[in-house]
Design a protein around this motif. Sequence first.
Motif, PDB file in Angstrom:
ATOM      1  N   MET A 191     -18.579  29.219  21.075  1.00 17.88           N
ATOM      2  CA  MET A 191     -18.408  27.473  21.408  1.00 17.88           C
ATOM      3  C   MET A 191     -19.906  27.262  21.839  1.00 17.88           C
ATOM      4  O   MET A 191     -20.415  26.413  21.386  1.00 17.88           O
ATOM      5  CB  MET A 191     -17.679  28.080  23.001  1.00 17.88           C
ATOM      6  N   THR A 192     -20.855  28.267  22.075  1.00 21.10           N
ATOM      7  CA  THR A 192     -22.046  27.596  22.306  1.00 21.10           C
ATOM      8  C   THR A 192     -22.933  26.943  21.453  1.00 21.10           C
ATOM      9  O   THR A 192     -23.160  25.701  20.456  1.00 21.10           O
ATOM     10  CB  THR A 192     -23.258  28.145  22.392  1.00 21.10           C
ATOM     11  N   ILE A 193     -22.276  27.859  19.614  1.00 19.90           N
ATOM     12  CA  ILE A 193     -22.517  27.247  18.537  1.00 19.90           C
ATOM     13  C   ILE A 193     -21.649  26.649  18.118  1.00 19.90           C
ATOM     14  O   ILE A 193     -22.442  25.442  17.598  1.00 19.90           O
ATOM     15  CB  ILE A 193     -22.459  29.366  17.519  1.00 19.90           C
TER      16      ILE A 193
ATOM     17  N   ARG B 199     -30.108  34.079  13.562  1.00 22.47           N
ATOM     18  CA  ARG B 199     -29.021  34.146  12.253  1.00 22.47           C
ATOM     19  C   ARG B 199     -27.504  33.719  12.706  1.00 22.47           C
ATOM     20  O   ARG B 199     -27.142  33.249  11.407  1.00 22.47           O
ATOM     21  CB  ARG B 199     -28.970  35.601  11.960  1.00 22.47           C
ATOM     22  N   ASN B 200     -27.251  33.857  13.444  1.00 23.02           N
ATOM     23  CA  ASN B 200     -26.172  33.170  13.645  1.00 23.02           C
ATOM     24  C   ASN B 200     -25.319  31.497  13.358  1.00 23.02           C
ATOM     25  O   ASN B 200     -24.598  31.763  13.111  1.00 23.02           O
ATOM     26  CB  ASN B 200     -24.917  33.151  15.558  1.00 23.02           C
ATOM     27  N   LYS B 201     -26.286  31.225  14.101  1.00 22.13           N
ATOM     28  CA  LYS B 201     -26.690  29.567  13.823  1.00 22.13           C
ATOM     29  C   LYS B 201     -27.045  29.403  12.637  1.00 22.13           C
ATOM     30  O   LYS B 201     -26.278  28.686  12.239  1.00 22.13           O
ATOM     31  CB  LYS B 201     -27.856  29.318  14.582  1.00 22.13           C
ATOM     32  N   ILE B 202     -28.107  29.828  11.915  1.00 24.98           N
ATOM     33  CA  ILE B 202     -27.734  29.137  10.261  1.00 24.98           C
ATOM     34  C   ILE B 202     -26.786  30.078   9.198  1.00 24.98           C
ATOM     35  O   ILE B 202     -26.691  29.048   8.934  1.00 24.98           O
ATOM     36  CB  ILE B 202     -28.849  30.683   9.892  1.00 24.98           C
ATOM     37  N   LYS B 203     -26.113  30.890   9.868  1.00 26.37           N
ATOM     38  CA  LYS B 203     -24.811  31.217   9.458  1.00 26.37           C
ATOM     39  C   LYS B 203     -23.472  29.997   9.748  1.00 26.37           C
ATOM     40  O   LYS B 203     -22.733  29.339   8.511  1.00 26.37           O
ATOM     41  CB  LYS B 203     -24.022  32.467   9.664  1.00 26.37           C
ATOM     42  N   ALA B 204     -23.546  29.750  10.504  1.00 24.16           N
ATOM     43  CA  ALA B 204     -22.655  28.489  11.205  1.00 24.16           C
ATOM     44  C   ALA B 204     -23.488  26.867  10.893  1.00 24.16           C
ATOM     45  O   ALA B 204     -22.088  26.233   9.870  1.00 24.16           O
ATOM     46  CB  ALA B 204     -22.593  28.465  12.775  1.00 24.16           C
ATOM     47  N   CYS B 205     -24.096  27.288  10.350  1.00 23.59           N
ATOM     48  CA  CYS B 205     -24.477  25.977   9.516  1.00 23.59           C
ATOM     49  C   CYS B 205     -24.069  26.138   7.959  1.00 23.59           C
ATOM     50  O   CYS B 205     -23.271  25.133   8.164  1.00 23.59           O
ATOM     51  CB  CYS B 205     -25.900  25.839   9.654  1.00 23.59           C
TER      52      CYS B 205
END
Lengths: 366, 366
Positions: free
Chosen positions: A346-348, A124-130
Motif C-alpha cells: 500500500m505504501t508503494i 528497487r521496488n518503487k522503481i519497478k512499480a513505476c
Amino acid sequence: MALTRSMMRRAAVAWQKGAGNRIPTTRVVNTAMNDNCPILISPSLVSLDLPEIWPTNSTTHDFPLTCKCSDEQTAAIIDGKSIADEIMLRISCEVRRMKESIGKVPGLAVILVGQRRDSQTYVRNKIKACEEAGIKSLITELPDNCEDDEVLNALSRFNKEPSVHGILVQLPLPQHLNVGKILDLLSLEKDVDGFHPLNMGNLAMRGREPLFIPCTPKGCIELLIRSGLEIMGKKAVVIGRSNIVGLPTSLLLQRHHATVSIVHAFTRNPEQITCEADIVVAAAGVPNLVRGNWLKPGAVVIDVGTNPIEDPGCEHGYRLTGDVCYEEAVRVASAITPVPGGVGPMTIAMLLSNTLDSAKRAYDFP
Amino acid sequence: MALTRSMMRRAAVAWQKGAGNRIPTTRVVNTAMNDNCPILISPSLVSLDLPEIWPTNSTTHDFPLTCKCSDEQTAAIIDGKSIADEIMLRISCEVRRMKESIGKVPGLAVILVGQRRDSQTYVRNKIKACEEAGIKSLITELPDNCEDDEVLNALSRFNKEPSVHGILVQLPLPQHLNVGKILDLLSLEKDVDGFHPLNMGNLAMRGREPLFIPCTPKGCIELLIRSGLEIMGKKAVVIGRSNIVGLPTSLLLQRHHATVSIVHAFTRNPEQITCEADIVVAAAGVPNLVRGNWLKPGAVVIDVGTNPIEDPGCEHGYRLTGDVCYEEAVRVASAITPVPGGVGPMTIAMLLSNTLDSAKRAYDFP
C-alpha cells in the motif's frame, strides 16, 4: 490557597512516587529564579530528542500469553497486496489516459545515498512499480560518504526539472548528513513523501489540507476504509512516533476523528494502553513487540513493521517479520494486516498515487 | 487465509456492534472498485472537518460525584499569576538591557477584526503587558465586515516594518474571512503565536525546532516544569484539539516524552480516558466539563478554559470559569491551575517572551 514552596514540593514528591526507574528525579524548582538563569526554563525541543530505544528484554516480552484469545484464528486478513494491486491498476489506466490526452506521463525521481540493503530493496521496488504503472523514474545514487551539497545539488536539479513531479529522498540518510536541511530544500509541489514540515503542519491542523499525505499513513487509512472499518469515535493506539510513520499516522487518524494515543519507547506499560484500543497501528520497528495480550479481543491491527529476521531457511537468509506477533494476534484481533503483503504494498501504491496527483496538478489535467 | 468479502463483512459488523449511536453505519466496501470511483476512497481532510460540539447535556455531566475524592482540598494551587509576573519582570529587564545596548526595543503588532468583547479584552491585556515590559505595541483595528484584502494589507505592512518583531492576528476572525490564507501570509520570522503550519510541523517533528512555540502550550509546559512536575513518561490527556491550544499542546507534551492521548468531541467515554491520566490539560472551551470523577487521584490539572459565565453578582455581570469543575477537582488532584490566575497570565508572558526572542534574533542581540 496559593501555592507555597513546601506544598509544591509535597506535590512533586507525591508525583515522583508514581515514576518508574527511567525517570530522573526532578528537584522542585523555585519560581523566583536567579538572574543568571534563562527567562524560561523550558528546554529547546531538539535538546529533548532522545534515541527511541524500546526495551527489548523487558518482561513484557517474556510473559506467557495469557490473553483471552481464541484457540483458533479469529481475525480476517486484510489483504494489502490485492488492494494495492487494484489501486496500481487504476493508476496505470490514469497514466495511460494522461499520455494519450496530453502526451505526458508522471515522473518520479529518487535520491539514494549509500549501500543500505533495505533502502536498496525499497528503491528497487518503487522503481519497478513505476515501470509497471507507466510512470517515468529517475534515480541518483550517491556514495555513503557524500556531503550535504551533493545531495542538495541533485535535489535542486530535480526541483527544476519539469518532467519530475515527485522527488523521494530515501531515508534514513547516513548520520553525517543534515536530513532537515535536505528535506527543507525539496520543492513542496514535489514532496510526494509528505515529509516536509509544512506538509506535516497542514496534515495536523484542522481546516487545512497538505499537498501530500505521507504514503504509509495514507495506505493504512485506505486499508481501514476499504475494509469497511469505521475510524470515527474509535480508540486508536499508534505504537511508535517516527516522523515518517508514527507521527503522521496519529495526526491522520485524528483528522478522521479517532481518539488517538501515541505509545513510544518512554511509555510505561504500553501493553495496558494498547489493550484498550479498537485500532492498533504498530510502527515501532521492533519485531514481535506487540504480543497477543497487548490486544483487546476484536481489535483491528495494522502492522507497519517490516523487520528483517535472520532465517537460514529462507531464500536470502532472512525473512520479514512485523512489529506484531502474528501467530498470537491472529487469535485475538478481528482483522489484521500480514507482513509481508499488508501495509508494504500500500505504501508503494500511495507513492505512485501521490506522484500521479502531483503530475495532474502540474499539467492541470483533470 | 486471505480476506474474503464475507469475512470482511463479518469483521465490519462485529466492529460496528462496538460503535455508539453517533457513529454512522458503514457498509463493507468492495475492494474491487467501479471505474468511475476515484482511485482512492480516503476523503480529503478538510471534508472531514466537523464542528467540535461537545455533548453538554450528556449523562457524563449529570452523574453524582462518586469519585474517590477527599473531603478536603488535596491539590496545591499552581499560581500562574505569580510565575507569569516573575517572567514578565525578567522580560522587562532584558528589554531595558536591549534598549541601553543598541537603542532598540521589541515591537508587537496586533490585528483585531470586529467587536468581539472577549477578543477586545484579550488584546487590551496584551497591549497593557507590552507597555509594562517596555515593548512597543501597534494595533490595527478593522471592522467586522472587512474583506480578506484589508487584513492582508495590514499584515503586509507589518511584515515589512523592521521595528515590528511579532505579529498577532487575534482569533477567531469573522467567519467570512479566510483565516488560512491570512495566517499563511504572516512572516514566519514574526509568527510569535506559532500558528503558521510550518511552525506547527516543526513543533511536531523530532529533530526540528519551530521558530516559535504557541503561547498557551508553552505556558502550560513552563508551569509544569517550574512546579517540579515531571512530564517524561507520564500519561497526559489533552481535552480539546483546537489548532491554537489542544493540538500544539499534545505535540509539545509528546516532544517532552509524555504518553499523550487526545480527547475530543467525538471521543466516547472521555471520562474513562481522562481518569487514567497523570496530567490533564483541559482546553475544550466547555465550562465545568471535567468533573471530579474524571480525574485520577493525584493527577495534575492544567485548566486552559476561560469561559465567561453570566453572574449578576459580579462586576461586569459575568465571571470566568474553567473547563474543570474546580471545587471538585481540588479535592482529587495533587496540583491544579486556577481560573483566572493560572494559564491565562502565562499565555501573555509567553507572547512577550516570543516577541523578545524574535527581536533578539532580528538584531542578533545575545
